[in-house]
Design a protein around this motif. Structure first.
Motif, PDB file in Angstrom:
ATOM      1  N   ALA A 122       0.868  -1.215  -0.318  1.00 23.20           N
ATOM      2  CA  ALA A 122       0.344   0.381   0.331  1.00 23.20           C
ATOM      3  C   ALA A 122       1.092   1.490  -0.014  1.00 23.20           C
ATOM      4  CB  ALA A 122      -0.858  -0.116   0.978  1.00 23.20           C
ATOM      5  N   ALA A 123       2.017   1.334   0.546  1.00 23.98           N
ATOM      6  CA  ALA A 123       2.574   2.491   0.346  1.00 23.98           C
ATOM      7  C   ALA A 123       3.479   2.492  -0.364  1.00 23.98           C
ATOM      8  CB  ALA A 123       3.986   1.833   2.165  1.00 23.98           C
ATOM      9  N   LEU A 124       4.114   1.397  -1.082  1.00 28.14           N
ATOM     10  CA  LEU A 124       4.328   1.567  -2.457  1.00 28.14           C
ATOM     11  C   LEU A 124       3.686   1.963  -3.403  1.00 28.14           C
ATOM     12  CD1 LEU A 124       6.736  -1.744  -2.987  1.00 28.14           C
ATOM     13  CD2 LEU A 124       7.504   0.232  -2.801  1.00 28.14           C
ATOM     14  N   ARG A 125       2.401   1.713  -3.576  1.00 28.80           N
ATOM     15  CA  ARG A 125       1.283   2.588  -4.594  1.00 28.80           C
ATOM     16  C   ARG A 125       0.923   3.427  -3.883  1.00 28.80           C
ATOM     17  NH1 ARG A 125       2.196  -2.097  -6.064  1.00 28.80           N
ATOM     18  NH2 ARG A 125       1.142  -4.285  -7.088  1.00 28.80           N
ATOM     19  N   GLY A 126       1.143   4.072  -2.831  1.00 31.98           N
ATOM     20  CA  GLY A 126       0.955   5.388  -2.496  1.00 31.98           C
ATOM     21  C   GLY A 126       2.375   6.371  -2.927  1.00 31.98           C
ATOM     22  N   ARG A 127       3.053   5.902  -3.397  1.00 30.40           N
ATOM     23  CA  ARG A 127       4.234   6.382  -3.644  1.00 30.40           C
ATOM     24  C   ARG A 127       5.138   7.033  -2.188  1.00 30.40           C
ATOM     25  NH1 ARG A 127       4.967   7.038  -8.936  1.00 30.40           N
ATOM     26  NH2 ARG A 127       2.664   6.730 -10.469  1.00 30.40           N
TER      27      ARG A 127
END
Length: 407
Positions: free
Chosen positions: A296-301
């Protein structure tokens, strides 16, 4: 050689891909593929994909292929004669075309870069596929932006043209739009949620651990290695899987169906009633995972948050195929995000951790970003030299001629 291709060849070489011997491995037999793809999120939009792009591919003696988010082919369409030619390179339903297994190819490299790419015949890493060219683009979830699969056109003619790549990209975007429309329609027809029927929450912690730590209600416990594998696989399959599919994801050898049933019975006894459902097997609870938080953190940059949350590989001692796949995909995504970042501090945070301490690419990127007068620069350069020596990789030199298969 294009930089994109050179970098992909370098990754392929580092992954141990043999340019002369590598071939796509069978991930699932055809009858199992039919069951798996029938329940896949892309199944409702595949007819549209074929209508928009597949018919044109067939008419030009190419094949249309659609994979899942792990580069595994779910649909391959084309004229019978062309499909038979594709079978000679194992470009068939049920095979895995990940870049780190078969080398540079449009489908696998597209997922690796999360971008549309074309690869012409000579740019393929594996010798066996150098008569083919391909163009591919990822399909994302319209809400979460997660990669759901890849649409690909492959053939022995001229594929690597701007027009072909544009058509492939347009088809991927159209599929995303249709998925969004279907989600809106499904919600409009769904009954109102019942606040009194809130599902219990199962929290799973598995990064850098030999087994899963589970929290549910007021209880906390650790699962056995095998139960950890099962729950980790089910946590990524909200729609459930058949007993046969679960066995293939959990065991690296053939087992009797009774073995999986016995494991599920014991697991149900540990978690309690209402947590596990069968036919298909699935977790009937809300799930929060520490590896999902990283995704989720990666998808949210939010890369700094992802690096902080990533405590190490998912269940690093597990050899369950489904867990190994999840582990590798997550680490690849995090590594790629770090390699494309411009923060030396984030790279330094990663390389100080156990999981990235031997990652040559990350040390090289860190050395590039650090100023020469930084006290960390000399130490980083020393690590690069050490790892290159250990891995038997020469220092960067002149560009490799196109005729060579290896970097």
């Amino acid at each position: 050689m294009r930089a994109l291709v050179a970098e992909s060849w370098h990754r392929s070489h580092q992954a141990g891909v043999d340019a002369d011997l590598s071939e796509a491995r069978t991930w699932m037999e055809r009858r199992e593929v039919l069951d798996y793809r029938a329940g896949h999120i892309l199944a409702p939009v595949y007819p549209l994909i074929f209508d928009v792009l597949g018919r044109a591919a067939v008419q030009t003696d190419c094949v249309l292929a659609v994979s899942d988010g792990q580069t595994r082919l779910l649909w391959v369409a084309g004229r019978p004669g062309v499909k038979r030619q594709a079978e000679s390179i194992r470009f068939v339903e049920g095979t895995d075309w990940a870049e780190d297994r078969i080398g540079t190819n449009a489908l696998g490299t597209s997922i690796r870069l999360d971008d549309a790419v074309h690869i012409n015949s000579r740019e393929h890493f594996a010798t066996s596929v150098k008569d083919w060219s391909c163009a591919a683009a990822p399909i994302h979830h319209p809400e979460t932006d997660a990669v759901l699969g890849v649409v690909d056109v492959t053939g022995t003619g001229i594929i690597d043209t701007p027009q072909t790549l544009a058509m492939v990209k347009a088809t991927a975007r159209m599929a995303e739009s249709e998925l969004g429309r279907l989600l809106i329609l499904r919600r409009a027809l769904a009954p109102e949620p019942n606040p009194d029927a809130e599902r219990p929450l199962l929290k799973l912690t598995g990064l850098g651990r030999p087994d899963l730590q589970v929290e549910w209600g007021e209880r906390t416990g650790r699962l056995s290695r095998r139960h950890s594998d099962i729950v980790a696989v089910l946590a990524e399959q909200p729609d459930g899987v058949s007993g046969e599919q679960l066995s293939l994801a959990v065991y690296d050898e053939d087992i009797q169906p009774s073995t999986m049933r016995a494991q599920m019975t014991r697991l149900r006894g540990i978690l309690g009633a209402g947590f596990l459902h069968s036919r298909p097997y699935r977790l009937e609870v809300a799930i929060q995972t520490d590896w999902g938080d990283v995704v989720a953190a990666l998808r949210g940059r939010r890369l700094d948050e992802a690096v902080r949350l990533y405590k190490g590989p998912l269940l690093p001692a597990s050899d369950a195929p489904g867990v190994v796949e999840q582990r590798n995909v997550l680490e690849r995504e995090l590594t790629q995000a770090l390699l494309t970042s411009h923060s030396a501090d984030l790279l330094a945070s990663a390389t100080r951790s156990r999981w990235a301490s031997e990652n040559l690419e990350l040390w090289e990127r860190q050395t590039q970003l650090l100023p020469r007068d930084s006290p960390l620069w000399a130490a980083s350069l020393s690590q690069v030299h050490r790892l290159r020596t250990e891995y038997g990789i020469a220092a960067p030199g002149p560009r490799v001629p196109n005729r060579l298969h290896r970097l």
